[in-house]
Motif scaffolding. Structure first.
Motif, PDB file in Angstrom:
ATOM      1  N   GLY A 163       7.334   2.007 -11.415  1.00 17.49           N
ATOM      2  CA  GLY A 163       7.865   0.712 -11.817  1.00 17.49           C
ATOM      3  C   GLY A 163       7.051   0.082 -12.932  1.00 17.49           C
ATOM      4  O   GLY A 163       7.602  -0.469 -13.890  1.00 17.49           O
ATOM      5  N   LEU A 164       5.724   0.174 -12.833  1.00 19.41           N
ATOM      6  CA  LEU A 164       4.862  -0.373 -13.883  1.00 19.41           C
ATOM      7  C   LEU A 164       5.020   0.398 -15.194  1.00 19.41           C
ATOM      8  O   LEU A 164       5.004  -0.193 -16.278  1.00 19.41           O
ATOM      9  CB  LEU A 164       3.409  -0.384 -13.423  1.00 19.41           C
ATOM     10  N   ALA A 165       5.210   1.716 -15.099  1.00 15.17           N
ATOM     11  CA  ALA A 165       5.422   2.526 -16.306  1.00 15.17           C
ATOM     12  C   ALA A 165       6.729   2.139 -16.995  1.00 15.17           C
ATOM     13  O   ALA A 165       6.769   1.999 -18.226  1.00 15.17           O
ATOM     14  CB  ALA A 165       5.420   4.010 -15.950  1.00 15.17           C
ATOM     15  N   VAL A 166       7.793   1.940 -16.219  1.00 12.89           N
ATOM     16  CA  VAL A 166       9.072   1.509 -16.799  1.00 12.89           C
ATOM     17  C   VAL A 166       8.927   0.113 -17.393  1.00 12.89           C
ATOM     18  O   VAL A 166       9.422  -0.160 -18.491  1.00 12.89           O
ATOM     19  CB  VAL A 166      10.207   1.574 -15.748  1.00 12.89           C
ATOM     20  N   ALA A 167       8.245  -0.771 -16.682  1.00 13.80           N
ATOM     21  CA  ALA A 167       8.032  -2.136 -17.174  1.00 13.80           C
ATOM     22  C   ALA A 167       7.283  -2.116 -18.510  1.00 13.80           C
ATOM     23  O   ALA A 167       7.647  -2.830 -19.448  1.00 13.80           O
ATOM     24  CB  ALA A 167       7.264  -2.959 -16.139  1.00 13.80           C
ATOM     25  N   LEU A 168       6.258  -1.288 -18.598  1.00 15.09           N
ATOM     26  CA  LEU A 168       5.478  -1.177 -19.828  1.00 15.09           C
ATOM     27  C   LEU A 168       6.343  -0.606 -20.955  1.00 15.09           C
ATOM     28  O   LEU A 168       6.368  -1.146 -22.061  1.00 15.09           O
ATOM     29  CB  LEU A 168       4.245  -0.300 -19.588  1.00 15.09           C
ATOM     30  N   ALA A 169       7.063   0.483 -20.678  1.00 12.21           N
ATOM     31  CA  ALA A 169       7.910   1.110 -21.690  1.00 12.21           C
ATOM     32  C   ALA A 169       9.012   0.168 -22.171  1.00 12.21           C
ATOM     33  O   ALA A 169       9.385   0.189 -23.348  1.00 12.21           O
ATOM     34  CB  ALA A 169       8.520   2.397 -21.131  1.00 12.21           C
ATOM     35  N   THR A 180      14.571  -2.843  -8.452  1.00 13.66           N
ATOM     36  CA  THR A 180      13.191  -2.577  -8.055  1.00 13.66           C
ATOM     37  C   THR A 180      12.824  -1.116  -8.235  1.00 13.66           C
ATOM     38  O   THR A 180      13.667  -0.221  -8.148  1.00 13.66           O
ATOM     39  CB  THR A 180      12.943  -2.943  -6.579  1.00 13.66           C
ATOM     40  N   LEU A 181      11.565  -0.903  -8.466  1.00  7.98           N
ATOM     41  CA  LEU A 181      10.927   0.416  -8.410  1.00  7.98           C
ATOM     42  C   LEU A 181       9.619   0.188  -7.678  1.00  7.98           C
ATOM     43  O   LEU A 181       8.707  -0.457  -8.210  1.00  7.98           O
ATOM     44  CB  LEU A 181      10.681   0.975  -9.813  1.00  7.98           C
ATOM     45  N   GLY A 182       9.554   0.646  -6.441  1.00  3.74           N
ATOM     46  CA  GLY A 182       8.385   0.358  -5.615  1.00  3.74           C
ATOM     47  C   GLY A 182       8.295  -1.130  -5.358  1.00  3.74           C
ATOM     48  O   GLY A 182       9.270  -1.761  -4.959  1.00  3.74           O
ATOM     49  N   ASN A 183       7.132  -1.712  -5.604  1.00  4.86           N
ATOM     50  CA  ASN A 183       6.949  -3.154  -5.416  1.00  4.86           C
ATOM     51  C   ASN A 183       7.145  -3.931  -6.714  1.00  4.86           C
ATOM     52  O   ASN A 183       6.792  -5.097  -6.795  1.00  4.86           O
ATOM     53  CB  ASN A 183       5.559  -3.454  -4.851  1.00  4.86           C
ATOM     54  N   ILE A 197       0.838  -1.206   0.000  1.00  9.10           N
ATOM     55  CA  ILE A 197       0.000   0.000   0.000  1.00  9.10           C
ATOM     56  C   ILE A 197       0.869   1.251   0.000  1.00  9.10           C
ATOM     57  O   ILE A 197       0.621   2.200  -0.763  1.00  9.10           O
ATOM     58  CB  ILE A 197      -0.974  -0.014   1.196  1.00  9.10           C
ATOM     59  N   ALA A 198       1.904   1.276   0.829  1.00  9.24           N
ATOM     60  CA  ALA A 198       2.790   2.447   0.905  1.00  9.24           C
ATOM     61  C   ALA A 198       3.422   2.748  -0.451  1.00  9.24           C
ATOM     62  O   ALA A 198       3.485   3.911  -0.871  1.00  9.24           O
ATOM     63  CB  ALA A 198       3.876   2.216   1.957  1.00  9.24           C
ATOM     64  N   ASN A 199       3.862   1.709  -1.161  1.00 12.80           N
ATOM     65  CA  ASN A 199       4.527   1.935  -2.441  1.00 12.80           C
ATOM     66  C   ASN A 199       3.543   2.293  -3.557  1.00 12.80           C
ATOM     67  O   ASN A 199       3.935   2.933  -4.535  1.00 12.80           O
ATOM     68  CB  ASN A 199       5.398   0.732  -2.818  1.00 12.80           C
ATOM     69  N   VAL A 200       2.284   1.914  -3.408  1.00  4.84           N
ATOM     70  CA  VAL A 200       1.273   2.389  -4.349  1.00  4.84           C
ATOM     71  C   VAL A 200       0.993   3.866  -4.071  1.00  4.84           C
ATOM     72  O   VAL A 200       0.996   4.703  -4.982  1.00  4.84           O
ATOM     73  CB  VAL A 200      -0.030   1.547  -4.258  1.00  4.84           C
ATOM     74  N   VAL A 201       0.803   4.208  -2.798  1.00  2.00           N
ATOM     75  CA  VAL A 201       0.494   5.584  -2.413  1.00  2.00           C
ATOM     76  C   VAL A 201       1.649   6.533  -2.739  1.00  2.00           C
ATOM     77  O   VAL A 201       1.429   7.641  -3.229  1.00  2.00           O
ATOM     78  CB  VAL A 201       0.113   5.661  -0.912  1.00  2.00           C
ATOM     79  N   ASN A 202       2.893   6.092  -2.505  1.00  2.00           N
ATOM     80  CA  ASN A 202       4.028   7.000  -2.757  1.00  2.00           C
ATOM     81  C   ASN A 202       4.405   7.083  -4.233  1.00  2.00           C
ATOM     82  O   ASN A 202       5.294   7.843  -4.608  1.00  2.00           O
ATOM     83  CB  ASN A 202       5.241   6.650  -1.876  1.00  2.00           C
ATOM     84  N   GLY A 203       3.728   6.329  -5.081  1.00  2.00           N
ATOM     85  CA  GLY A 203       3.895   6.438  -6.525  1.00  2.00           C
ATOM     86  C   GLY A 203       4.984   5.593  -7.149  1.00  2.00           C
ATOM     87  O   GLY A 203       5.089   5.520  -8.380  1.00  2.00           O
ATOM     88  N   THR A 204       5.796   4.916  -6.340  1.00  2.00           N
ATOM     89  CA  THR A 204       6.919   4.187  -6.925  1.00  2.00           C
ATOM     90  C   THR A 204       6.498   2.895  -7.622  1.00  2.00           C
ATOM     91  O   THR A 204       7.134   2.505  -8.603  1.00  2.00           O
ATOM     92  CB  THR A 204       8.015   3.907  -5.876  1.00  2.00           C
ATOM     93  N   THR A 205       5.438   2.265  -7.157  1.00  2.00           N
ATOM     94  CA  THR A 205       4.963   1.075  -7.868  1.00  2.00           C
ATOM     95  C   THR A 205       4.416   1.482  -9.234  1.00  2.00           C
ATOM     96  O   THR A 205       4.672   0.806 -10.237  1.00  2.00           O
ATOM     97  CB  THR A 205       3.918   0.315  -7.041  1.00  2.00           C
ATOM     98  N   GLY A 206       3.721   2.599  -9.302  1.00  2.00           N
ATOM     99  CA  GLY A 206       3.247   3.113 -10.584  1.00  2.00           C
ATOM    100  C   GLY A 206       4.407   3.441 -11.514  1.00  2.00           C
ATOM    101  O   GLY A 206       4.355   3.139 -12.718  1.00  2.00           O
ATOM    102  N   LEU A 215       4.585  -8.739  -4.453  1.00  2.00           N
ATOM    103  CA  LEU A 215       5.506  -8.197  -5.444  1.00  2.00           C
ATOM    104  C   LEU A 215       4.916  -8.345  -6.845  1.00  2.00           C
ATOM    105  O   LEU A 215       4.088  -9.218  -7.098  1.00  2.00           O
ATOM    106  CB  LEU A 215       6.852  -8.921  -5.379  1.00  2.00           C
ATOM    107  N   ILE A 216       5.371  -7.500  -7.735  1.00  2.00           N
ATOM    108  CA  ILE A 216       5.028  -7.593  -9.145  1.00  2.00           C
ATOM    109  C   ILE A 216       6.341  -7.855  -9.873  1.00  2.00           C
ATOM    110  O   ILE A 216       7.330  -7.148  -9.649  1.00  2.00           O
ATOM    111  CB  ILE A 216       4.372  -6.291  -9.654  1.00  2.00           C
TER     112      ILE A 216
END
Length: 148
Positions: free
Chosen positions: A21-27, A56-59, A10-19, A39-40
């Motif tokens: 990480g997902l953006a880098v993963a997608l790109a 890692t970037l967030g989770n 939850i903390a890593n979703v709220v602080n934006g780092t999981t997002g 973990l993702i």
């Protein structure tokens, strides 16, 4: 998932780092899948930087190997999971400059970005595939043989 793992997630979703990480993963065109303990896993990372087997970037754990291989490598997965917790403890994005400062300090102190890096040492050098290259400084002549 334990309460602590859920809080980290939850903390890593709220602080934006999981997002992030997902953006880098997608790109980067990785294959994204759910991993253990909240973990993702983004496997098949092929960009040149950072030059690491996993990071890692967030989770989100981005790795060059297949997700199944990472899950079977408990030591490496545990190392990366500790970095996920470090993101949460540093309130997200501030982890990045703190990590790079620690890597720079390690380069100056030990000649590599990991050996004297607080974050890598806390996550476990060997588990992350790093050797401990720190060399003790010789003791001053009058220190009675005590290394400093």
């Amino acid at each position: 998932m334990t309460a602590g793992q859920r809080a980290r997630q939850i903390a890593n979703v709220v602080n934006g780092t999981t997002g992030l990480g997902l953006a880098v993963a997608l790109a980067a065109g990785t294959a994204v899948s759910r991993g253990p303990r909240g973990l993702i896993i983004a496997s098949g990372y092929r960009w040149r930087l950072p030059y690491a087997g996993a990071f890692t970037l967030g989770n989100v754990v981005l790795c060059r190997i297949r997700a199944e291989q990472l899950v079977l490598n408990e030591a490496l997965l545990g190392h990366e999971e500790k970095h996920c917790s470090q993101y949460a403890c540093c309130l997200g994005v501030p982890f990045l400059p703190l990590y790079f400062l620690a890597a720079g300090w390690s380069l100056l102190r030990a000649g590599d970005p990991a050996s004297a890096n607080f974050f890598e040492r806390q996550a476990g050098l060997a588990a992350g595939g790093y050797a401990d290259r720190r060399t003790p400084r010789p003791a001053p002549r009058d220190a009675g043989g005590i290394e400093v």
